[in-house]
Design an enzyme around this catalytic site. Structure first.
Site, short mmCIF file in Angstrom:
data_model
loop_
_atom_site.label_atom_id
_atom_site.label_comp_id
_atom_site.label_asym_id
_atom_site.label_seq_id
_atom_site.Cartn_x
_atom_site.Cartn_y
_atom_site.Cartn_z
N ASP A 95 0.84 -1.18 0.00
CA ASP A 95 0.00 0.00 0.00
C ASP A 95 0.88 1.24 0.00
O ASP A 95 1.73 1.40 0.88
CB ASP A 95 -0.84 -0.05 1.29
N ASP A 196 -3.13 4.59 -2.28
CA ASP A 196 -4.16 5.17 -1.41
C ASP A 196 -4.67 6.50 -1.97
O ASP A 196 -3.86 7.33 -2.39
CB ASP A 196 -3.51 5.39 -0.04
N GLU A 248 -6.94 3.62 -5.41
CA GLU A 248 -8.17 3.87 -4.65
C GLU A 248 -8.68 5.23 -5.08
O GLU A 248 -8.00 6.24 -4.88
CB GLU A 248 -7.89 3.85 -3.15
N HIS A 322 -10.92 -2.55 4.57
CA HIS A 322 -10.72 -2.13 5.96
C HIS A 322 -11.45 -0.84 6.32
O HIS A 322 -11.40 -0.41 7.46
CB HIS A 322 -9.22 -1.96 6.20
N ASP A 323 -12.08 -0.20 5.33
CA ASP A 323 -12.81 1.04 5.59
C ASP A 323 -14.32 0.84 5.58
O ASP A 323 -15.07 1.81 5.77
CB ASP A 323 -12.48 2.09 4.51
O1 TEU Z 1 -9.30 5.83 2.53
C1 TEU Z 1 -9.82 6.88 1.81
C2 TEU Z 1 -11.18 7.31 2.12
O2 TEU Z 1 -11.55 8.40 1.76
C3 TEU Z 1 -12.06 6.44 2.88
O3 TEU Z 1 -12.49 5.26 2.46
C4 TEU Z 1 -12.33 6.93 4.21
O4 TEU Z 1 -12.16 5.92 5.16
C5 TEU Z 1 -13.76 7.39 4.25
O5 TEU Z 1 -14.00 8.22 3.17
C6 TEU Z 1 -14.02 8.17 5.46
O6 TEU Z 1 -15.40 8.40 5.53
C7 TEU Z 1 -7.94 5.63 2.52
C8 TEU Z 1 -7.59 4.44 3.38
O7 TEU Z 1 -8.15 3.29 2.85
C9 TEU Z 1 -8.03 4.74 4.79
O8 TEU Z 1 -7.87 3.65 5.65
C10 TEU Z 1 -7.25 5.93 5.26
O9 TEU Z 1 -7.71 6.33 6.51
C11 TEU Z 1 -7.37 7.11 4.29
O10 TEU Z 1 -7.21 6.74 2.93
C12 TEU Z 1 -6.29 8.12 4.59
O11 TEU Z 1 -5.05 7.62 4.20
#
Ligand code: TEU
Length: 546
Positions: A95, A196, A248, A322-323
């Protein structure tokens, strides 16, 4: 391109397997589980960041891009992991968090110390007035996206947490640093990369968002985005024939993604987009609950399938990461129909055109955590929004209910290996509480069940590896107006595969011309094909004709 027969498995390393009794998952823990992953049949593991980080956002706040956080292990551990994985036919995807660094990163510290070179690595602006940030943009983790630094009488941008300062991609030195980091990991034998929030790196204009929204129109899919990606590709992973990359993409569009992941655009191999995972956001608001709108889900999946296919571009396919809260709790029924609905969701996504991603625990149907106390949550987004929602006047009960449905910690609880304390993840208290479901939902029991969700995933994986129609077939929606069923065809030469999915816990009828088709896979043993079929709760059928 080799991506078409691949299946990626995502590991959240902090929660996968602890080997050294500190309540944290680690690299040696993953090594001890590689045989399990081989049995599942996946080809790649995407690891969430394991590099040095203060862990304010669990590794997405990077303090050092080139060294492992010792809590995960050492470079030697990683080398062992890579070689053990390779022996089992599994490659590694890392990542790369390039939109921002931790404020603990040396670059930011030197910026704060006043070194001009490093100050230019970040985005600084004057406030509109004393104490007033440069504009009204909001952080994705609540509050203003700007933080004041008195020493410079300037504000730095942080689209995420205040400890995650946005990098200035307009600065060629930053772009070179990022390519060098990719090249460092290439030199360690890593050829898979997940980038990311990579569509946020090109910002444009720093005006107030007139829609009183959060400013995303000014920093999403920005004007130099494609140029930056092409450059990164050329200067790093693009030099490897066997690379596998995924970006992403936050709040993106099909029009942009056909460029990001077009066959000949020399940017990325594929994209994650999230529109289909917002169909249970009331008025597009993450913290407002509603039942999933299945018609909207069908429409979005169909639009993305067709839109990308038309331009020969490639989707990453996923329900979980994970989100995101657990899909079986969200789009299925994690009580009466846990097995049926988990399998249906798996079939519905795996037979689409694109590359499927399986998030740890999905393959055994892990449900949401259902925490009942705010102190059980660790995620910075969850704890921030808890305060905000309470301030807005919601009751504590209501807020806890929202977090049970939406918190990112639903995905991050320890992997459930068995029914012993801490679910076999660790023999000490884990960093995040184990979800209560581990006694019923765990790998050990699953592997004993010939009819398990795991076995169903194995079949889907096998089909993707072996069947050209799954890898290459053209997508065509079926039953577009049906309110309960998401069905589609994949067609490749004279082969046709039809995937029919009942998204509800009640019977429903569907009419499809299925003469000459045979059933390849279903989540009910006695499934039958007819031109008019009665689908049972969450029934899925994959039918095939040549
Ligand atoms: O996530 C980006 C992101 O915008 C999300 O999915 C976020 O968790 C959500 O919009 C919040 O409501 C990435 C990563 O996957 C995440 O784990 C990180 O926290 C984020 O970027 C920052 O690096």
């Amino acid at each position: 391109m080799s991506k078409k027969d691949k299946i990626v498995y995502q590991i959240y390393p902090k929660s996968y397997q602890d080997s050294n009794h500190d309540g944290w998952g680690d690299i040696q823990g993953v090594i001890s589980r590689l045989d399990y992953l081989k049995e599942l049949g996946i080809n790649y593991i995407w690891f969430n960041p394991m590099i040095v980080s203060p862990q304010r956002d669990n590794g997405y706040d990077v303090a050092d891009y080139r060294n492992f956080d010792p809590r995960y292990g050492t470079m030697e551990d990683f080398e062992e992991l890579a070689s053990e994985a390779k022996k089992r036919g599994i490659d590694i995807m890392f990542d790369m968090v390039f939109n921002h660094t931790s404020t603990e990163h040396e670059w930011f510290k030197r910026a704060l110390a006043g070194e001009e070179k490093y100050k230019n690595y970040y985005i600084w602006k004057k406030g509109k007035a004393p104490g007033v940030p440069p504009n009204n943009w909001q952080s994705k983790f609540a509050g203003s996206a700007w933080e004041y630094v008195e020493k410079f009488d300037e504000w730095y941008l942080h689209l995420f947490d205040v400890t995650q300062a946005d990098l200035n991609w307009e600065n060629p030195e930053v772009r070179k640093e990022c390519a060098d980091i990719v090249n460092f990991w290439r030199s360690k034998g890593v050829h898979g990369f997940r980038f990311d929030v990579i569509n946020l790196i090109s910002k444009s204009g720093y005006d107030d968002d007139p829609n009183e929204y959060d400013g995303r129109q000014f920093y999403t899919d920005g004007p130099r985005e494609h140029e930056f990606l092409k450059e990164l590709n050329r200067n790093s992973f693009g030099q490897d024939e066997d690379h596998l990359t995924v970006g992403e993409m936050s709040s993106t569009t099909i029009a942009n993604c056909v460029g990001y992941a077009g066959e000949d655009s020399n940017e990325l191999d594929m994209v994650f987009s999230f529109h289909h995972l917002k169909v249970d956001y009331k008025n597009q608001m993450k913290w407002e609950l509603q039942d999933p709108d299945i018609m909207a889900l069908k429409r979005l999946l169909t639009q993305w399938q067709l839109g990308m296919q038309e331009k020969n571009a490639w989707n990453a396919l996923f329900w979980n990461c994970h989100d995101q809260p657990r899909s079986v709790s969200r789009f299925g029924n994690d009580k009466e129909y846990r097995k049926e609905s988990a399998k249906m969701l798996a079939a519905a996504i795996h037979m689409l055109r694109g590359t499927p991603y399986i998030y740890q625990g999905e393959e055994i149907g892990m449900p949401n955590a259902y925490f009942t106390d705010i102190h059980e949550y660790v995620d910075v987004e969850s704890t921030n929004i808890y305060d905000v929602l309470l301030k807005e006047g919601k009751s504590e009960e209501e807020v806890l209910h929202i977090l049970q449905e939406r918190s990112r910690d639903n995905a991050r609880t320890p992997m459930q290996w068995d029914d012993t304390e801490n679910a076999g993840f660790s023999d000490v208290t884990p960093w995040l509480r184990t979800a209560g479901s581990y006694k019923e939902v765990n790998v050990k029991d699953t592997l004993k069940d010939p009819d398990s969700i795991f076995r169903f995933y194995q079949e889907l994986i096998r089909m993707r590896k072996e069947m050209p129609v799954v890898q290459e077939g053209l997508f065509r929606p079926l039953l577009e107006d049906h309110e309960k069923v998401f069905a589609y065809e994949r067609k490749y030469g004279d082969e046709s595969l039809i995937c029919i999915n009942n998204f509800f816990g009640e019977e429903t009828e569907a009419e499809l011309p299925l003469e000459g088709y045979e059933i390849l896979l279903s989540n009910y043993k006695d499934a039958v094909l007819a031109d008019r079929i009665v689908l049972r709760p969450y029934e899925t059928i994959i039918a095939y004709k040549k």
